[in-house]
Design an enzyme around this catalytic site. Structure first.
Site, PDB file in Angstrom:
ATOM      1  CG  ASP A   1      -4.379  -1.610  -3.109  1.00 15.04           C
ATOM      2  OD1 ASP A   1      -4.551  -2.750  -2.830  1.00 15.04           O
ATOM      3  OD2 ASP A   1      -4.511  -0.448  -2.413  1.00 15.04           O
TER       4      ASP A   1
ATOM      5  CE1 TYR B   1      -4.914  -3.765   5.067  1.00 15.41           C
ATOM      6  CE2 TYR B   1      -2.626  -3.455   4.465  1.00 15.41           C
ATOM      7  CZ  TYR B   1      -3.686  -3.840   4.078  1.00 15.41           C
ATOM      8  OH  TYR B   1      -3.858  -4.359   2.730  1.00 15.41           O
TER       9      TYR B   1
ATOM     10  NE  ARG C   1      -4.356  -1.113   1.533  1.00 14.23           N
ATOM     11  CZ  ARG C   1      -5.635  -1.257   2.294  1.00 14.23           C
ATOM     12  NH1 ARG C   1      -5.507  -0.670   3.442  1.00 14.23           N
ATOM     13  NH2 ARG C   1      -6.589  -1.557   1.857  1.00 14.23           N
TER      14      ARG C   1
ATOM     15  CD  GLN D   1      -2.966   5.656  -3.962  1.00 12.31           C
ATOM     16  OE1 GLN D   1      -2.917   6.289  -5.132  1.00 12.31           O
ATOM     17  NE2 GLN D   1      -3.028   6.148  -2.949  1.00 12.31           N
TER      18      GLN D   1
ATOM     19  CB  SER E   1      -7.508  -0.618  -2.398  1.00 12.57           C
ATOM     20  OG  SER E   1      -6.691  -0.564  -1.215  1.00 12.57           O
TER      21      SER E   1
END
Length: 374
Positions: A127, A224, A119, A124, A130
């Site tokens: 990812d 997290y 992350r 991104q 996500s």
């Protein structure tokens, strides 16, 4: 160089790893694409659409391929057919796939797990955790709205005012934030809680209220939450119990990658909710945030409906596949230079996402899970 896109075979999996829209991007990078027949049937992508985009389509697409793309991990028999040095990209939850990881090592297959993409800002576009969590969060709110025997929004009518539903979301990661946003768009009054105090601003920005409890935050690495002690967990449940009891809808989304989901809600807390209330446990596949929730099942507990999520993103297969396909292509193109496969493990994304390479398990936590590291 040629890649193969497989038809998903695991029960309940409706997504596909690549859509026709992404094929021109791969062709431009010098990569030929073979797609297994009916791979896109569940998302409305026909074999003809793949052919029109420039892919070859057939029943057996594994011969002479350099890489295999899928959503779920390939099975053991497929791994046996792949040549040494073939690359696989998929979700690969290593805690559940020990035999496959060993087979991939034995076959000297290089495997990358979308679960392990870091992350970071640069990662991104790749990812998938996500992107699929966003789909699951939206779906969770819609499931709750469908099953709650009352309106989400407030209505003011000549016959009187109907108050809005009260929604409580536990966990404000990607799935939780999307559940909050969707419930708010539907008109509910929303509260949310997360052990990360930094999430309070994000929750407020969506028009929801952050639930304050008298406990220190648990900020972890990579966005997290840190794992909590049992003492902390017990106290947290005590403090959240009144908020759970007051909710018409409870949506739980908390998970820790590679570990069992934390128990946030006990059976006693569910029993304390009003009859007709709805509980949606989006973490049921990972052990569940709610005591008694079962993946893929709806249960009635003292008049409270408890919905256990199972592969929730796959319940919206088209948008989930669109997002996943972009993630996979972006990761794969990190490995392509001038139409050839080039694995640069100095790249922090590739290094982090790799599970097996050249006859070794390269992901240390997986080695520990398999008992191969002292």
């Amino acid at each position: 160089m040629r890649i193969a896109v497989l038809r998903e075979r695991r029960p309940g999996e409706r997504r596909v790893a690549l859509l026709p829209e992404q094929i021109p991007q791969l062709l431009e990078a010098g990569v030929d694409v073979s797609v297994e027949s009916d791979a896109g049937a569940e998302v409305g992508a026909s074999d003809e659409a793949y052919r029109a985009a420039g892919a070859e389509v057939g029943e057996d697409v594994l011969e002479d391929v350099n890489a295999v793309l899928s959503v779920q991990p390939i099975n053991l028999s497929t791994a046996r057919r792949l040549s040494e040095g073939t690359v696989t990209i998929s979700f690969l939850p290593t805690a559940e796939e020990g035999p496959l990881v060993r087979r991939l090592r034995e076959r000297q297959i290089t495997s990358f797990s979308m679960d392990l993409v870091p992350r970071t800002s640069r990662a991104q576009p790749m990812d998938a955790m996500s992107s699929q969590s966003m789909v699951a969060g939206y779906r969770g709110a819609i499931v709750a709205a469908e099953r709650l025997p009352r309106f989400f929004p407030m209505f003011m009518t000549s016959a009187g005012t109907v108050r809005p539903a009260k929604v409580l979301v536990l966990g404000a990661g990607v799935a939780g934030l999307q559940a909050i946003a969707t419930a708010r768009r539907l008109g509910a009054v929303v509260q949310a809680y997360d052990v990360r105090r930094s999430s309070a601003e994000e929750i407020a920005s969506l028009g929801a209220k952050f639930v304050e409890v008298d406990l220190p935050p648990l900020e972890g690495e990579g966005g997290y939450a840190r794992e909590m002690t049992e003492e902390r967990s017990t106290r947290q449940r005590e403090l959240l119990a009144p908020h759970v009891a007051d909710a018409d809808v409870l949506i739980t989304t908390a998970s820790v990658p590679g570990r069992q989901a934390p128990l946030l809600v006990t059976a006693e807390m569910v029993a304390g909710m009003r009859p007709g209330s709805v509980v949606v446990d989006l973490a049921a596949d990972q052990g569940g945030n709610v005591a008694g929730s079962i993946p893929g099942q709806e249960l009635s507990v003292d008049g409270v409906l408890v919905w256990g999520g199972s592969n929730v993103a796959s319940q919206l297969p088209r948008p989930a596949s669109e997002l996943y396909a972009h993630n996979v292509v972006n990761l794969f193109l990190l490995m392509v230079r001038a139409g050839d496969l080039h694995l640069d493990f100095d790249d922090d994304i590739l290094a982090a996402a790799c599970v097996t390479h050249a006859g070794r398990i390269t992901h240390r936590p997986t080695l520990e899970l398999l008992g191969e590291v002292g």
